[in-house]
Design a protein around this motif. Structure first.
Motif, PDB file in Angstrom:
ATOM      1  N   VAL A 185      50.906  42.042  36.787  1.00 45.44           N
ATOM      2  CA  VAL A 185      51.248  42.454  38.138  1.00 45.44           C
ATOM      3  C   VAL A 185      51.476  43.956  38.108  1.00 45.44           C
ATOM      4  CG1 VAL A 185      53.718  41.912  37.808  1.00 45.44           C
ATOM      5  CG2 VAL A 185      52.757  42.035  40.130  1.00 45.44           C
ATOM      6  N   ARG A 186      50.930  44.682  39.070  1.00 42.49           N
ATOM      7  CA  ARG A 186      51.007  46.154  39.062  1.00 42.49           C
ATOM      8  C   ARG A 186      50.834  46.694  40.473  1.00 42.49           C
ATOM      9  NH1 ARG A 186      45.044  47.689  36.643  1.00 42.49           N
ATOM     10  NH2 ARG A 186      43.984  45.758  37.291  1.00 42.49           N
ATOM     11  N   HIS A 206      52.834  43.187  32.044  1.00 44.10           N
ATOM     12  CA  HIS A 206      52.016  42.086  31.542  1.00 44.10           C
ATOM     13  C   HIS A 206      52.930  40.916  31.227  1.00 44.10           C
ATOM     14  CE1 HIS A 206      49.849  39.647  28.575  1.00 44.10           C
ATOM     15  NE2 HIS A 206      48.763  40.078  29.144  1.00 44.10           N
ATOM     16  N   ARG A 207      52.616  39.749  31.779  1.00 44.06           N
ATOM     17  CA  ARG A 207      53.422  38.563  31.549  1.00 44.06           C
ATOM     18  C   ARG A 207      52.621  37.554  30.730  1.00 44.06           C
ATOM     19  NH1 ARG A 207      58.738  39.008  32.986  1.00 44.06           N
ATOM     20  NH2 ARG A 207      58.682  36.761  32.600  1.00 44.06           N
ATOM     21  N   ALA A 246      44.581  51.518  39.549  1.00 46.28           N
ATOM     22  CA  ALA A 246      44.588  52.714  38.700  1.00 46.28           C
ATOM     23  C   ALA A 246      45.626  52.638  37.585  1.00 46.28           C
ATOM     24  CB  ALA A 246      44.830  53.960  39.550  1.00 46.28           C
ATOM     25  N   THR A 247      46.568  51.728  37.698  1.00 44.02           N
ATOM     26  CA  THR A 247      47.626  51.597  36.687  1.00 44.02           C
ATOM     27  C   THR A 247      47.192  50.601  35.614  1.00 44.02           C
ATOM     28  OG1 THR A 247      49.348  52.075  38.315  1.00 44.02           O
ATOM     29  CG2 THR A 247      50.034  50.973  36.294  1.00 44.02           C
ATOM     30  N   LEU A 289      47.620  41.456  41.489  1.00 46.92           N
ATOM     31  CA  LEU A 289      47.943  40.408  40.535  1.00 46.92           C
ATOM     32  C   LEU A 289      46.646  39.990  39.848  1.00 46.92           C
ATOM     33  CD1 LEU A 289      50.401  38.686  39.658  1.00 46.92           C
ATOM     34  CD2 LEU A 289      49.764  37.047  41.422  1.00 46.92           C
ATOM     35  N   ASP A 290      46.589  40.180  38.521  1.00 43.61           N
ATOM     36  CA  ASP A 290      45.389  39.863  37.750  1.00 43.61           C
ATOM     37  C   ASP A 290      45.639  38.681  36.836  1.00 43.61           C
ATOM     38  OD1 ASP A 290      43.363  41.780  38.480  1.00 43.61           O
ATOM     39  OD2 ASP A 290      44.647  43.313  37.587  1.00 43.61           O
ATOM     40  N   LEU A 291      44.825  37.637  36.987  1.00 43.86           N
ATOM     41  CA  LEU A 291      44.781  36.516  36.065  1.00 43.86           C
ATOM     42  C   LEU A 291      43.475  36.604  35.282  1.00 43.86           C
ATOM     43  CD1 LEU A 291      46.626  35.466  38.599  1.00 43.86           C
ATOM     44  CD2 LEU A 291      46.491  33.316  37.367  1.00 43.86           C
ATOM     45  N   PRO A 292      43.285  35.813  34.228  1.00 45.68           N
ATOM     46  CA  PRO A 292      42.087  35.939  33.405  1.00 45.68           C
ATOM     47  C   PRO A 292      40.782  35.937  34.186  1.00 45.68           C
ATOM     48  CG  PRO A 292      43.654  34.530  32.289  1.00 45.68           C
ATOM     49  CD  PRO A 292      44.242  34.846  33.629  1.00 45.68           C
TER      50      PRO A 292
END
Length: 312
Positions: free
Chosen positions: A76-77, A31-32, A81-82, A51-54
């Protein structure tokens, strides 16, 4: 006008950069937090990730680039599943294998290169209008291919000097921001302004010669838009009317000349577009809170003190 976006990207200063190479296997992620004044590039050289943003999720494919112009908060993962808690990470067995390279396996399933840019955004108010993430597809034959190839070369070129790496990173940053300015996915209020190349061309012309007495109607006619459209869209780009922005830019350039040259104040005033030294002094004092002469004296005293400290 095809180079207008490239020219506007030069108003963003690049103070430095960091390049990190990652070879990953199994479950990984981080998590950044948001990092104002910084931009980040993810280059997926092999494997993939998420890559997940809001309000946006991007699946990274091999060969794809994902550019975050403002480094908004994100995760970023390796895959959905993580789970990564806020402020947390999941990178088991990670070890440093070189100055800027990390690995947790001998046979990585994913290979990433992360480039962080430290930015000077004072002269780039348009930054907030860009999309939070800009993708460069794996099949992109231009910018994408060039960036991937240079990133691959840098992975093994540890002998390059810091100054040469900085030059390369600055070139990357300008190319990426020019690409982001052209991106059609931005949906923020005012984003139409940053995609209107005629308006950008007008801003680039005015920025190049802020000392000129620009008349908004004449400038609008030069690029083929109405005066009202130019006024509205440059204000959206800059966060202030174009005239206010150009006056501030004149003072910024005058301040740089006062510090770096011995030219008389009257000469500098004329160079940045003021008819009289007194008018320039009033404008400078309003912007900087002191007279041009006092500014020059104070800045040079500060430089002298800094050099003395270096010697000591």
């Amino acid at each position: 006008m095809t180079s207008s976006f490239d020219e506007l990207s030069r108003s963003l200063g690049v103070r430095g950069s960091d390049i990190t190479h990652l070879e990953l296997d199994g479950r990984w992620g981080k998590h950044r937090a948001a990092e104002p004044g910084r931009a980040r590039l993810y280059a997926t050289l092999g494997g993939g990730g998420v890559l997940d943003l809001p309000r946006q999720r991007v699946h990274l494919r091999a060969g794809e680039l994902a550019f975050l112009p403002r480094t908004d908060a994100h995760v970023v993962r390796d895959g959905l599943a993580t789970s990564i808690p806020p402020g947390g990470s999941a990178c088991e067995g990670m070890r440093q294998v070189a100055a800027s390279a990390w690995s947790n396996t001998r046979e990585p399933s994913s290979r990433l290169v992360i480039v962080d840019f430290d930015l000077d955004t004072r002269d780039a108010p348009w930054l907030g209008l860009l999309s939070p993430i800009v993708r460069v597809p794996a099949e992109d034959p231009g910018l994408g291919r060039w960036l991937r190839e240079t990133l691959s070369l840098l992975a093994g070129a540890h002998e390059l000097s810091p100054s040469l790496r900085q030059e390369i990173a600055t070139t990357w940053a300008r190319a990426l921001f020019a690409h982001a300015l052209r991106d059609a996915s931005a949906s923020l209020p005012g984003a139409d302004a940053v995609r209107d190349e005629r308006v950008v061309a007008a801003l680039v012309q005015a920025r190049a010669r802020p000392e000129e007495d620009w008349e908004l109607g004449a400038l609008a006619a030069r690029v083929g838009v109405s005066r009202s459209v130019l006024a509205e869209r440059t204000t959206a780009l800059l966060g202030e009317p174009l005239g206010h922005y150009l006056r501030r830019l004149r003072i910024d350039r005058a301040a740089a000349l006062l510090e770096s040259s011995d030219a008389p104040v009257k000469t500098i005033a004329a160079r940045v577009g003021y008819d009289s030294e007194s008018a320039f002094a009033r404008a400078f004092s309003r912007e900087r809170g002191t007279t041009p002469t006092a500014w020059r004296r104070g800045r040079r005293a500060g430089v002298g003190q800094s050099r003395a400290e270096q010697v000591l």
